[in-house]
Every structure is written in structure tokens, then in C-alpha cells.
Design a protein around this motif. Structure first.
Motif, PDB file in Angstrom:
ATOM      1  N   HIS A  50      -2.588  -7.221  -0.874  1.00 57.59           N
ATOM      2  CA  HIS A  50      -1.572  -6.394  -1.539  1.00 57.59           C
ATOM      3  C   HIS A  50      -0.860  -5.523  -0.521  1.00 57.59           C
ATOM      4  N   PHE A  51      -1.616  -4.838   0.327  1.00 56.54           N
ATOM      5  CA  PHE A  51      -1.020  -3.952   1.324  1.00 56.54           C
ATOM      6  C   PHE A  51      -0.168  -4.721   2.328  1.00 56.54           C
ATOM      7  N   VAL A  52      -0.722  -5.808   2.852  1.00 56.52           N
ATOM      8  CA  VAL A  52       0.006  -6.591   3.854  1.00 56.52           C
ATOM      9  C   VAL A  52       1.266  -7.208   3.241  1.00 56.52           C
ATOM     10  N   GLY A  53       1.168  -7.663   2.001  1.00 62.56           N
ATOM     11  CA  GLY A  53       2.311  -8.275   1.336  1.00 62.56           C
ATOM     12  C   GLY A  53       3.469  -7.320   1.149  1.00 62.56           C
ATOM     13  N   ARG A  54       3.161  -6.047   0.923  1.00 63.26           N
ATOM     14  CA  ARG A  54       4.230  -5.056   0.726  1.00 63.26           C
ATOM     15  C   ARG A  54       4.577  -4.326   2.021  1.00 63.26           C
ATOM     16  N   LYS A  55       3.864  -4.677   3.114  1.00 58.58           N
ATOM     17  CA  LYS A  55       4.087  -4.099   4.447  1.00 58.58           C
ATOM     18  C   LYS A  55       3.908  -2.583   4.461  1.00 58.58           C
ATOM     19  N   ASN A  56       2.944  -2.134   3.684  1.00 58.87           N
ATOM     20  CA  ASN A  56       2.663  -0.702   3.613  1.00 58.87           C
ATOM     21  C   ASN A  56       1.342  -0.497   2.893  1.00 58.87           C
TER      22      ASN A  56
END
Length: 253
Positions: A123-129
Motif C-alpha cells: 500500500h505504501f509503496v504503491g502510493r509512493k508515500n
């Protein structure tokens, strides 16, 4: 900001829930003791409307799966994961320690932490944050008698956090280890001494230790830094605590 706090029913976790809610953020408060979560929500009054209490045992793989599967859609876009759930059990030397206590600490402090982290990373990596705050301890870098597996679990937390940083370069995802020293006003020592209130109180006698609010304030500061800043590791002690000489066993002449 939407913050997920594990071990949220007392101590550091409760203080962090309060701190983020008081500053206008939404918080998923996760812990084993449902009644304490609801008591916290009630105590927060109107602010409690921005808190989602959810039962979670990080030492239970199935509980983690059920937790994430059961999150309402409007509570899924998490910005910050605070891996706070953890414990110390016993202070006996290694050769006398309870193996069940060792395994419980590993299951909670390490396995629970990595499972929660692994669940959030896509989730974090996918949204780059995204931000992961792990709660370690000075026991992870400074050995003391009786810390044995507890100290080893916190050393794992420190190294795991640094290795996350190595893997996450360029993703926009941050990772921090907060390593407190002597900290009072929580259930930590009561749990460690399995309900022996006198032993727990003796740990803090004559001291002015850190407080849960100090740790919560630190977590809040880290979470509200500009997104290009990563605090890799922050170690905290009260001024009444410091370092001593190495122990040396000498033979009589």
C-alpha cells in the motif's frame, strides 16, 4: 492523516492515540483488550469520533489477516503505521528463563511487527508515500543482565528498520526506530514482573523517568516532518539514566 497504532489500549499506544486525535488526525486504535479501547474512545469525547477501535493480537497471524480484511473502506488509506505492540517478560538470567516467555516476546516484538509491516508495504509503496514507526528500546543496543531475549528482539527491531531503509530508497516510504530508555507510567514493568506491583514500582523509585507522553510527542514530531526527511533511529533517555562501565568478574588471589 490516518494513523494505525498497535498496542493502543495502554502506555505508549494510548498516549499516541490521544496525541494524534488531539491534533485533528484519524486513528485506528488496535489492541487485544476491546473494553479498554472503547473506554479510551469514550474518554476522548467528541474526538473519539475520529478513532476506530479494532481488536488485534499481533502475535496471532490469523488475527492480523482478519484485521486488515475487516477494515471499513474509509479506513483503509493508512498514512502511518506505528508498530507499538510489544512486551518484556521476566528478568531471570538466560539459564533460568522461561522458554515460553522467550517465545511470546519473539512472537509479539518480532513476528507481529514484521507481519504488520509486510501487510502495509505494498500500500505504501504503491502510493509512493507512507511512514513506519517501530518502537524499539535502548535494550536493543545496550545489554544488561536479564534482558537476554527481550534485548535481542529490540536489536532485531533496530536492524530490521535500517534494512527497510535500504530496500525502500526511492519509494517515498519512510521507516524509523524510536528506542526509549527508562520510561514510567505504563504497564511495562507490571507485565514484565507478571503483576508484582512492588517489583514494578521499585524500578522507578527515586527517578524521574520518561513518560508515555514523551514517546507520543516524539512519534508525532516524526510523523509530521516534511516527507523528504527520514529519522532512521532516535534514542531517548531521562537525565537520571546513563551508561556505566562494563562488568568484570575478578578471581580472588
Amino acid at each position: 492523516m490516518l494513523v494505525l497504532v498497535t498496542g493502543a489500549s495502554s502506555g505508549f499506544g494510548e498516549a499516541m492515540v490521544r496525541r494524534f486525535l488531539q491534533s485533528g488526525h484519524r486513528v485506528i486504535a488496535a489492541a487485544r483488550r476491546e473494553e479498554k479501547l472503547h473506554a479510551l474512545q469514550d474518554a476522548m469525547g467528541k474526538l473519539g469520533e475520529s478513532m476506530l477501535p479494532v481488536v488485534l493480537d499481533v502475535a496471532d497471524k490469523d488475527s492480523i489477516s482478519a484485521f486488515f480484511e475487516g477494515l471499513p473502506e474509509e479506513w483503509r488509506d493508512i498514512d502511518v503505521l506505528i508498530n507499538n505492540a510489544g512486551l518484556a517478560l521476566g528478568i531471570a538470567p538466560a539459564q533460568l528463563a522461561d522458554l515460553d516467555d522467550w517465545e511470546t516476546m519473539i512472537d509479539t516484538n518480532n513476528k507481529g511487527l514484521v507481519r504488520m509491516t509486510r501487510a502495509m508495504l505494498p500500500h505504501f509503496v504503491g502510493r509512493k508515500n507512507g511512514l513506519i514507526i517501530n518502537i524499539g528500546s535502548i535494550a536493543g543496543s545496550t545489554a544488561y543482565p536479564g534482558a537476554n531475549v527481550y534485548g535481542a528482539t529490540k536489536a532485531f527491531v533496530d536492524q530490521f528498520t535500517l534494512n527497510l531503509r535500504a530496500d525502500l530508497i526511492g519509494t517515498g516510504v519512510r521507516a524509523t526506530n524510536i528506542a526509549p530508555g527508562l520510561c514510567g507510567g505504563t504497564e511495562f514493568s507490571n507485565v514484565r514482573f507478571k503483576g508484582d506491583a512492588a517489583k514494578a514500582a521499585a524500578v522507578y523509585q527515586g527517578t524521574e523517568p520518561l513518560t508515555a507522553e514523551d514517546i507520543a510527542e516524539t512519534a508525532y514530531w516524526i510523523a509530521t516532518l516534511p516527507s523528504h526527511i527520514n529519522v532512521n533511529h532516535i534514542e531517548m533517555m531521562p537525565t537520571c539514566q546513563g551508561y556505566g562501565p562494563l562488568a568484570i568478574q575478578r578471581q580472588a588471589n
